[in-house]
Design a protein around this motif. Sequence first.
Motif, PDB file in Angstrom:
ATOM      1  N   PRO A  36       0.807  -1.231   0.000  1.00  0.00           N
ATOM      2  CA  PRO A  36       0.000   0.000   0.000  1.00  0.00           C
ATOM      3  C   PRO A  36       0.838   1.279   0.000  1.00  0.00           C
ATOM      4  O   PRO A  36       0.312   2.358  -0.277  1.00  0.00           O
ATOM      5  N   ARG A  37       2.127   1.164   0.276  1.00  0.00           N
ATOM      6  CA  ARG A  37       3.011   2.332   0.334  1.00  0.00           C
ATOM      7  C   ARG A  37       3.812   2.515  -0.952  1.00  0.00           C
ATOM      8  O   ARG A  37       4.604   3.443  -1.054  1.00  0.00           O
ATOM      9  N   LEU A  38       3.633   1.608  -1.908  1.00  0.00           N
ATOM     10  CA  LEU A  38       4.430   1.624  -3.137  1.00  0.00           C
ATOM     11  C   LEU A  38       3.501   1.792  -4.338  1.00  0.00           C
ATOM     12  O   LEU A  38       2.907   0.824  -4.825  1.00  0.00           O
ATOM     13  N   ASP A  39       3.399   3.007  -4.834  1.00  0.00           N
ATOM     14  CA  ASP A  39       2.457   3.300  -5.914  1.00  0.00           C
ATOM     15  C   ASP A  39       2.793   2.566  -7.204  1.00  0.00           C
ATOM     16  O   ASP A  39       1.902   2.255  -8.002  1.00  0.00           O
ATOM     17  N   LYS A  40       4.076   2.327  -7.437  1.00  0.00           N
ATOM     18  CA  LYS A  40       4.485   1.752  -8.715  1.00  0.00           C
ATOM     19  C   LYS A  40       4.621   0.234  -8.691  1.00  0.00           C
ATOM     20  O   LYS A  40       5.013  -0.371  -9.691  1.00  0.00           O
ATOM     21  N   LEU A  41       4.324  -0.381  -7.575  1.00  0.00           N
ATOM     22  CA  LEU A  41       4.446  -1.840  -7.492  1.00  0.00           C
ATOM     23  C   LEU A  41       3.064  -2.465  -7.579  1.00  0.00           C
ATOM     24  O   LEU A  41       2.182  -2.178  -6.770  1.00  0.00           O
ATOM     25  N   ASP A  42       2.888  -3.341  -8.571  1.00  0.00           N
ATOM     26  CA  ASP A  42       1.568  -3.908  -8.822  1.00  0.00           C
ATOM     27  C   ASP A  42       1.258  -5.110  -7.943  1.00  0.00           C
ATOM     28  O   ASP A  42       0.095  -5.363  -7.616  1.00  0.00           O
ATOM     29  N   SER A  43       2.286  -5.877  -7.603  1.00  0.00           N
ATOM     30  CA  SER A  43       2.035  -7.107  -6.844  1.00  0.00           C
ATOM     31  C   SER A  43       3.259  -7.471  -6.021  1.00  0.00           C
ATOM     32  O   SER A  43       4.350  -6.923  -6.222  1.00  0.00           O
TER      33      SER A  43
END
Length: 401
Positions: A173-180
């Motif tokens: 939830p803290r990483l906007d660019k990480l999808d999974s």
Amino acid sequence: MSEPVTLTDAKIAGLRPPERGRVEIIDKVVPGLRVRIGPSGMVSFIVRKRVGGSIKNVTLGRYGPRFTLADARKSARTALSDLTAGKKVVPAKRDSLTIKSLWAEYVLTKAKLRSHHEIIRIGEKHVLPELGDRMADAVTRGEVTRFIDGIKAPVMARLVHAQLSAFYTWALPRLDKLDSNPCRDAGRPSKPKARDRVLTETELATLWRVADAQAEPWRSAVHLIILTGQRKSEVFEARRGEFDLGAGVWTIPAERAKNEETHIVPLSASAGVVLEGIAEIEGSKMLFPAKGNPDKPASGIGKAVERMRAGLRAELGDDVPQWSLHDIRRTVATGLQRLGIRFEVTEAVLNHVSGSKGGIAGVYQRHNWADEKRAALDAWAAELQRILQGAKADNVVKLRV
């Protein structure tokens, strides 16, 4: 100075690290943007612009799947505009999104868990040295797979994978660019078959002699593991202040115990003799300090164990089954069982929070088994003396180490 070129992802991917120094390539699309590569192969973006009479440099970040050429050009245009306007340019704090920085936050959220100490240990020993400087949103499942594959002990590899996956579940939830979660589909070792290796009496006696021929700290450390049945980390990382030889007690504090409960280990007379023979290193609180670094425990355990394995094979033959230091702990437990020691007492000696102390039973059963533990370890010391002397089971003699 090199001529500007129209940078592309393909061109950046094809860059070769120089043997020394750093190579910079100027982007033709956004004048002032440069891509830099050093001997390590790390590629990063910078902005360079003359403002007034001085040259200003702004580091934008590392090139990767989560910070692409398009991202760099966007950041560069903003930085160049701010520099032209005379503003102080502060690059985005992407460092706050490194695994190292996020791991520190993650650990704090787990402070109330029984496994808190284990999370810290896994992070400091495995995760942070390898991945700590990486941007958390740039790690791929392939990188996770290669990282886990590099951990040779299957049990530890699975533990590290599980903890890293838990970290990413928290971090997503803290990483906007990480999808999974990159750990989800990464490879990990299969669950190993539970070990049941117990050293025979001949193997145990031979190991004692082989260890006796080793230099310190290996000699005394292995003798203590055999005499007390405690975990190798608890022995090798012990502090001198934990031992009261007058009272014959070793107190392993909660922060060092695997189950995070203070553990009182009664010391047999033989264990006391081993401890008295360990030279104190001036300025060190460690029982077995590292050479040249008295604040840290001794390193090189793996090599020492290999030497002792070779010693056993030399004496007993090449068909000696593989053994580990943890197998000594299982051997002690088996020896206590053979001596008729109650299961609950053996569990207390090993500081297990399972079986008789697990679940609801542990809530109501608060007896600490202090006297029983002392009797058990004294009996084991006498049994070990019989084994070392090759005596029959009904001919136990007083142990002298």
